[in-house]
Write a protein that holds these residues in place. Structure first.
Motif, PDB file in Angstrom:
ATOM      1  N   MET A  36      -4.042 -13.836   5.646  1.00 26.80           N
ATOM      2  CA  MET A  36      -4.722 -12.680   5.033  1.00 26.80           C
ATOM      3  C   MET A  36      -3.858 -12.149   3.889  1.00 26.80           C
ATOM      4  N   ASN A  37      -4.458 -12.016   2.706  1.00 24.24           N
ATOM      5  CA  ASN A  37      -3.721 -11.531   1.545  1.00 24.24           C
ATOM      6  C   ASN A  37      -3.400 -10.051   1.686  1.00 24.24           C
ATOM      7  N   ARG A  38      -2.219  -9.686   1.214  1.00 26.61           N
ATOM      8  CA  ARG A  38      -1.780  -8.298   1.261  1.00 26.61           C
ATOM      9  C   ARG A  38      -2.568  -7.483   0.240  1.00 26.61           C
ATOM     10  N   ASP A  39      -3.033  -6.306   0.648  1.00 28.00           N
ATOM     11  CA  ASP A  39      -3.794  -5.435  -0.246  1.00 28.00           C
ATOM     12  C   ASP A  39      -2.813  -4.670  -1.121  1.00 28.00           C
ATOM     13  N   LEU A  40      -2.715  -5.076  -2.382  1.00 31.90           N
ATOM     14  CA  LEU A  40      -1.761  -4.443  -3.282  1.00 31.90           C
ATOM     15  C   LEU A  40      -2.157  -3.004  -3.624  1.00 31.90           C
ATOM     16  N   TYR A  41      -3.433  -2.669  -3.423  1.00 29.35           N
ATOM     17  CA  TYR A  41      -3.824  -1.269  -3.660  1.00 29.35           C
ATOM     18  C   TYR A  41      -3.088  -0.340  -2.695  1.00 29.35           C
ATOM     19  N   ILE A  42      -2.928  -0.780  -1.432  1.00 27.32           N
ATOM     20  CA  ILE A  42      -2.219   0.023  -0.445  1.00 27.32           C
ATOM     21  C   ILE A  42      -0.765   0.212  -0.877  1.00 27.32           C
ATOM     22  N   ASP A  43      -0.128  -0.892  -1.316  1.00 26.64           N
ATOM     23  CA  ASP A  43       1.256  -0.793  -1.796  1.00 26.64           C
ATOM     24  C   ASP A  43       1.345   0.100  -3.025  1.00 26.64           C
ATOM     25  N   PHE A  44       0.367  -0.043  -3.919  1.00 26.41           N
ATOM     26  CA  PHE A  44       0.338   0.763  -5.144  1.00 26.41           C
ATOM     27  C   PHE A  44       0.187   2.243  -4.798  1.00 26.41           C
TER      28      PHE A  44
END
Length: 362
Positions: free
Chosen positions: A1-9
């Protein structure tokens, strides 16, 4: 599952906002106007609880393991902080004097005067920190001043995963109960409980609503409606409490009361408006901060303490807004450097624990 970069952002932006808040509300009390300090609270700690809700699931074992790792990382950090604070006092008493140390600590203001400066280590403080009783770290007062968040996070996550695991069909009821308790405590302030109950009642609502939003997108036609509701809530707040409530937002944060809760609506709605709508496809400085948010949170407490020693000599020689920008940038740079160092300390701590485990294993 790809990491959601929006959450990191989003975590990265929230962390940068926390650094700004602590720039404004600690050393910033010496020179930043009250209006600016209040506006710094627009994007506040509620975002972290919402992001935690979005990323949390009902797997108890996974959640408890994650909390255990966080507790150990926290204990490694406060152990490092304890000895850093202690050795600085030993250094000051050995090479300078008690008066020099007292003058050093007076930079933080009379509210944070160190009263137990000694070459004898105060082990009870370390024990209190392990158990999340945040007695002051004299050399770095902002650290423990910002750690209230962590204790609430632990409580919230434990209760949150239990609710998600055992009451998945009744989450709306639990949200209703939390909203009801929050309103009850505010309508009858004389029964507002001390301790963590008031915090958990509100932030559990944020956590569970965010979990319900997981994978969802707010319809475009609802966006102006939501922001209109926020505007009406703010108008009602000022009409009901008076214009002076603007300057009392921070007082209503500990624990969260109606004015502060209304104040958080804008940031929470904005988080959900961009969730699953704003696509972050590349790593950046902000996502790096988000991925390492806990180390930046630890680091900003140290850096926000250190910047006092720049603010005091500069505040009489610069305009407040120029000094604020300068100190905020320096605070971010210091937090970045310190967080990298803390990651190394954390890795070393885990290696020591693994060595002890091997040596004591039967």
């Amino acid at each position: 599952m790809n990491r959601d970069l929006y959450i990191d952002f989003a975590k990265g932006l929230a962390t940068l906002s926390i650094i700004f808040i602590h720039t404004a509300f600690w050393s910033g009390q010496l020179y930043i106007p009250a209006e600016v300090r209040v506006f710094s609270l627009v994007f506040d700690v509620a975002l972290f609880y919402a992001l935690s809700g979005i990323t949390s699931g009902s797997n108890i074992e996974k959640t408890f393991y994650r909390l255990l790792k966080l507790q150990i990382t926290y204990m490694i950090f406060v152990t490092f902080l304890f000895f850093l604070d202690y050795f600085f006092k030993v250094f000051g008493l050995t090479f300078f004097s008690l008066e020099w140390l007292q003058s050093f600590y007076s930079t933080f203001g009379s509210k944070y005067d160190a009263t137990n400066i000694s070459i004898v280590p105060q082990w009870e403080n370390l024990g209190n920190w392990y158990l999340h009783q945040y007695t002051n770290a004299d050399t770095f007062p902002v650290v423990m001043g910002s750690f209230w968040y962590l204790r609430v996070y632990f409580i919230l996550t434990v209760f949150g995963v239990l609710i998600l695991r055992f009451f998945p069909r009744h989450i709306n009821w639990v949200i209703g109960i939390c909203i009801g308790l929050t309103l009850l405590f505010n309508i009858f302030p004389e029964i507002y409980p001390s301790g963590q109950v008031g915090y958990v009642a509100f932030y559990m609502t944020v956590f569970l609503v965010a979990n319900k939003m997981r994978g969802e997108t707010i319809p475009a036609k609802m966006i102006p409606v939501l922001y209109s509701i926020i505007a009406l809530a703010l108008i009602w707040m000022f009409w009901n409490y008076g214009n002076d409530i603007f300057y009392k937002i921070n007082r209503n944060k500990f624990p969260p009361k109606i004015p502060y809760i209304i104040w958080t609506f804008f940031s929470l709605v904005t988080l959900f408006v961009f969730y699953n709508r704003l696509k972050i496809t590349k790593e950046s400085f902000v996502t790096h901060i988000g991925k390492n948010a806990i180390f930046f949170y630890f680091a900003q407490g140290i850096s926000s303490s250190l910047i006092y020693f720049l603010v005091v000599p500069l505040k009489e020689n610069m305009s407040w807004w120029a000094l604020m920008i300068l100190i905020y940038v320096i605070n971010i740079i210091l937090a970045f450097i310190i967080s990298a160092g803390l990651k190394k300390v954390d890795n070393l701590g885990w290696k020591v624990l693994e060595f002890l485990r091997r040596k004591t294993a039967s």
